[in-house]
Design a protein around this motif. Structure first.
Motif, PDB file in Angstrom:
ATOM      1  N   ASN A   1      -3.688   2.754  -3.072  1.00 56.03           N
ATOM      2  CA  ASN A   1      -4.802   3.383  -2.351  1.00 56.03           C
ATOM      3  C   ASN A   1      -6.140   2.804  -2.788  1.00 56.03           C
ATOM      4  N   GLU A   2      -6.281   2.558  -4.076  1.00 52.62           N
ATOM      5  CA  GLU A   2      -7.508   1.965  -4.597  1.00 52.62           C
ATOM      6  C   GLU A   2      -7.736   0.563  -4.001  1.00 52.62           C
ATOM      7  N   GLN A   3      -6.678  -0.222  -3.931  1.00 52.79           N
ATOM      8  CA  GLN A   3      -6.790  -1.562  -3.348  1.00 52.79           C
ATOM      9  C   GLN A   3      -7.153  -1.488  -1.866  1.00 52.79           C
ATOM     10  N   GLN A   4      -6.596  -0.507  -1.187  1.00 59.28           N
ATOM     11  CA  GLN A   4      -6.884  -0.333   0.235  1.00 59.28           C
ATOM     12  C   GLN A   4      -8.347   0.064   0.442  1.00 59.28           C
ATOM     13  N   LEU A   5      -8.876   0.913  -0.433  1.00 61.95           N
ATOM     14  CA  LEU A   5     -10.273   1.327  -0.335  1.00 61.95           C
ATOM     15  C   LEU A   5     -11.231   0.173  -0.609  1.00 61.95           C
ATOM     16  N   GLN A   6     -10.792  -0.795  -1.390  1.00 63.00           N
ATOM     17  CA  GLN A   6     -11.613  -1.954  -1.694  1.00 63.00           C
ATOM     18  C   GLN A   6     -11.601  -2.980  -0.563  1.00 63.00           C
ATOM     19  N   GLY A   7     -10.889  -2.654   0.488  1.00 61.11           N
ATOM     20  CA  GLY A   7     -10.890  -3.521   1.655  1.00 61.11           C
ATOM     21  C   GLY A   7      -9.749  -4.522   1.713  1.00 61.11           C
ATOM     22  N   LYS A   8      -8.823  -4.425   0.792  1.00 54.69           N
ATOM     23  CA  LYS A   8      -7.675  -5.323   0.811  1.00 54.69           C
ATOM     24  C   LYS A   8      -6.612  -4.712   1.712  1.00 54.69           C
ATOM     25  N   GLN A   9      -6.378  -5.334   2.832  1.00 58.42           N
ATOM     26  CA  GLN A   9      -5.459  -4.787   3.833  1.00 58.42           C
ATOM     27  C   GLN A   9      -4.064  -5.355   3.621  1.00 58.42           C
ATOM     28  N   PHE A  10      -3.135  -4.496   3.198  1.00 56.42           N
ATOM     29  CA  PHE A  10      -1.761  -4.897   3.003  1.00 56.42           C
ATOM     30  C   PHE A  10      -0.871  -4.486   4.174  1.00 56.42           C
ATOM     31  N   PHE A  11      -1.204  -3.339   4.753  1.00 57.69           N
ATOM     32  CA  PHE A  11      -0.232  -2.644   5.580  1.00 57.69           C
ATOM     33  C   PHE A  11      -0.538  -2.721   7.063  1.00 57.69           C
ATOM     34  N   THR A  12       0.525  -2.534   7.847  1.00 57.30           N
ATOM     35  CA  THR A  12       0.382  -2.567   9.289  1.00 57.30           C
ATOM     36  C   THR A  12       0.103  -1.202   9.892  1.00 57.30           C
ATOM     37  N   ASP A  13       0.280  -0.110   9.098  1.00 55.81           N
ATOM     38  CA  ASP A  13       0.133   1.239   9.650  1.00 55.81           C
ATOM     39  C   ASP A  13      -1.282   1.658   9.848  1.00 55.81           C
TER      40      ASP A  13
END
Length: 61
Positions: free
Chosen positions: A49-61
Motif C-alpha cells: 500500500n505504501e508503494q502504491q501511495l508513492q505512485g508505483k503502479q503494480f496492479f491492474t485493479d
C-alpha cells in the motif's frame, strides 16, 4: 519478453501478496525466527500500500 508479460499473475494484488507472504514466512521459519503468518501478511500489505501511495503502479485493479 518483458517481466509482466512473462508473469501476468504478479499484476494481481492478491496473488502478489500471497506469494510475498509465503516467501517471507517460510524464509523466517528456516532461520528459526518466530512470527505469525498473519503478522507477516499485515506487513506485506502495508508495504504494498505504501508503494502504491508513492505512485508505483503494480496492479491492474
Amino acid at each position: 519478453m518483458k517481466f509482466y508479460e512473462k508473469y501476468p499473475l504478479l499484476k494481481e494484488k492478491k496473488v502478489l501478496t500471497k506469494i510475498l507472504t509465503d516467501t517471507v514466512f517460510s524464509t523466517m521459519m528456516l532461520e528459526n525466527q518466530q512470527l505469525a503468518k498473519s503478522r507477516v501478511n499485515e506487513i506485506v500489505v502495508a508495504l504494498l500500500n505504501e508503494q502504491q501511495l508513492q505512485g508505483k503502479q503494480f496492479f491492474t485493479d
